[in-house]
Design an enzyme around this catalytic site. Sequence first.
Site, PDB file in Angstrom:
ATOM      1  CB  SER A 114      88.433  28.145 -71.890  1.00  0.00           C
ATOM      2  OG  SER A 114      88.810  28.359 -70.612  1.00  0.00           O
ATOM      3  CE  LYS A 115      94.367  25.508 -75.796  1.00  0.00           C
ATOM      4  NZ  LYS A 115      94.720  26.667 -76.910  1.00  0.00           N
ATOM      5  NE  ARG A 116      89.449  30.735 -68.089  1.00  0.00           N
ATOM      6  CZ  ARG A 116      88.319  30.628 -67.287  1.00  0.00           C
ATOM      7  NH1 ARG A 116      88.282  30.230 -66.249  1.00  0.00           N
ATOM      8  NH2 ARG A 116      87.188  30.560 -68.294  1.00  0.00           N
TER       9      ARG A 116
END
Length: 496
Positions: free
Chosen positions: A248-250
């Site tokens: 994910s963007k994390r």
Amino acid sequence: MNLRVRFAPSPTGYLHVGGARTALFNWFVARQARKTDPEGSAFILRIEDTDRERSTQEMVDAIVEGMEWLGMDWDEGPFFQADGAERHRAEALRLLDEGKAYRDFTTPEELARLREEDPDQVIAFPRKRAREMGPEEAARRAEAGEPHAIRFRVPPGETVWDDRVHGATRFNNADIEDLVILRTDGSPTYNLAAVSDDAEMEINLVIRGDDHLSNTPKQILLYQALGYPVPAFAHLPMILGPDGKRLSKRHGATAVGQYAERGILPQAMMNFLALLGWSPGTDQEVMTPDELVEQFSLDRVVKKSAVFDEDKLLWLNGQHLARMSGEALAREVVDRLERLRETARTRVDRDPEWFASLMELLKPRSRSLDDLARTARPYLAQEIVYDPAAVKKHWARDPEAAAGHLEALRERLEDVEWTEEALEEELRALAAQREVGAGKLIHPLRVALVGEAVSPGIFEVLVLMGQERSLARMSAAVTRIRSGRIGEGAAETSES
Ligand code: GLU
């Protein structure tokens, strides 16, 4: 065999790594199939824009751009799912007519209440209610304008398919709720729209992510109810971040466009994406798009999740970069030079061979086009920026020695033939004369020339930098070291 596959992104975000990998695997099998059956086989792009609120033209453009950048061409489309809404509605009404679907007047409030009071009944409730109401009453209420959804009546039994990745996969139909196919506002849901479109487009193999596994039995039941041939399915493993959580963007950049901006080459990105869940079964890791198309096979896609390893992407990028010619790299790098773009452009025009040699010199140490642009700067700019760590290590420890060596070297090189051999000979002779190892001269010199502690071979650097600029850099270094302001900001070299 004729093979019709599709990539069906929802334009609610940029083309991300997972979507690009799905598109790519579809593209690979389509390219292969078109070699033997160019007429019958196709890769189709279908934009699933039924979520009107979240779908935007900007995202459609970004997806198309991302695919073009990666070099994936499609044979049909882009088609837009929303354009098929009438057909989707007609399919739902046909199922209703045939008794394979029913009208559901349950309001969201009622369902929410039931979910709290008796969650076990949530799945069975709409069907029970429809039975009690009967189709005539339901039709009458619908006629009178009462809002309702249309649900597909999931038949009893088991739904089984032979997944091209997972093998035999089965779902007990009793665990599947009667899915809504037409919402209260008359809009079709994803499962109905996807089946209707896939049937209309004669898709015979659906390749998509594992996150759709639970949709597949519902869709198979819909194909059967609508009387359409059921395609084959291949579900690709999830992509995880290095911490084992779903990517994910994390974890950093997930949009393909962000990698393009950072100087990743499309062929390296393609190579990297291909290895997320697939391997050629040999030791070969660096593969060109042609080799990938040649070697790809769904049989070698694994079930296990794939881990997104950015270091590997950079390594692959370095490998692909090293395979490009100096001329090709020059074209890519000029645009990344920002303030130096015009200087670089002029230089490429005037002296393309010099620029290409510079690229050849720098590419073995570069992992991205950004690296290449950064290390090319000292050869193009008047200004030189010294890396503080390099200054500390090679100038500041013994400033007088460093300045002394550089000054002597500068004098000695004023009047020599500017070739690697001659320069090496002079430098080594000077080191011997000053009774120090050649490294004592080479290290401070490297910082003086490129501002950093690492560079390609110093004699190649000198030759490419040219005599005038090299001598000016040495003078500037001596001045800087003796100024007592070692390590402060950039220095301007006085070149004519
Ligand atoms: N629009 C769906 C998605 O983006 C496509 C699913 C499918 O390939 O059927 O996940």
